[in-house]
Design a protein around this motif. Structure first.
Motif: not given
Length: 271
Positions: A83, A168-169, A249
């Protein structure tokens, strides 16, 4: 779309390779620590790092709760590293000068055609969020000739990508939940083993046997507390790193949105 799918597949492959590399590295470190750190002595009151970190004296070693937590922790570190790398790549896109950045340029419909072609021809155009947003907004303006609709699409794209980042996490959130859970499972196992050993209490007349029995009890209770202590530390580290990576991000996404507003939306000229 084929390029986008290929790039997503490549990122999935990097995730798998990173996880496998982390697992092998962690297994090697566990083996090295097992060799370097002294094995706890039965009945000793001394605190051993090998007992806290690895449960080295366990008959189940190396298949202990602590070692499992270390392996899962290494996968979490690999995921966070991925990430961080993605966030850094997104930040670098802002320096490519995809749009005119001087204060005097006005963008008409025909001016956006070479910009669209240059971005769309790049091999990784649909992989990076800034390029994806620019392609959508430019296409919308070419169709509608409306800056308001282009701005509305920009806001919708930013919301969708924000949701994409959050998804995404999911694996990281599961890992952060799993490690303390394993710690509590180790606590339950340690307490259960201690209670089981309590049934074998020797005669109080035999001082040496009582001392051995008491040492066995404390060792098993030590497992109960060591697993929880280690799990909480590992989870705290992962949560801290997760927040930093996710913040990076999201900051990159906000910068991309600001870039589009300053150099595209505010420069559109409706003919």
């Amino acid at each position: 779309m084929r390029i986008a799918n290929w790039l997503e597949f490549a990122e999935s492959n990097r995730r798998v390779v990173g996880a496998l590399t982390a697992l092998l590295t962690c297994a090697g470190l566990i083996a090295l620590l097992a060799i370097l750190l002294p094995v706890p002595e039965a009945g000793s009151n001394q605190v051993y790092l090998s007992a806290l970190l690895l449960d080295r004296a366990s008959a189940w070693f190396p298949f202990t709760v602590q070692n499992i937590m270390w392996l899962i922790f290494s996968v979490g570190i690999a995921e966070i590293t991925l990430r961080f790398n993605r966030a850094s790549s997104e930040v670098r896109q802002l320096s490519l000068e995809l749009l005119p950045e001087d204060a005097s340029t006005i963008l008409r419909s025909q001016d956006l055609i070479p910009v669209y072609r240059r971005i769309s021809r790049a091999k990784q155009a649909r992989h990076f969020r800034l390029q994806r947003i620019l392609l959508r907004v430019i296409q919308q303006f070419q169709i509608s000739r409306s800056a308001d609709q282009a701005n509305s699409l920009l806001n919708s794209s930013l919301e969708l990508i924000q949701h994409e980042i959050d998804l995404r996490y999911n694996m990281m959130r599961y890992i952060v939940w799993l490690i303390p859970t394993l710690g509590f499972i180790g606590t339950v196992i340690g307490i259960a083993l201690a209670l089981s050993a309590a049934n074998d209490m020797p005669s109080l007349d035999d001082a040496q046997a009582v001392q051995v029995w008491f040492g066995t009890m404390t060792t098993k209770l030590g497992l109960a507390f060591n697993t929880t202590f280690l799990a909480l530390i590992l989870a705290a580290i992962l949560v801290f790193l997760q927040h930093i990576a996710q913040g990076k991000e999201e900051t990159a996404l906000n910068s991309a949105g600001q870039y589009c507003l300053d150099n595209l939306i505010n420069r559109l000229y409706e003919e």
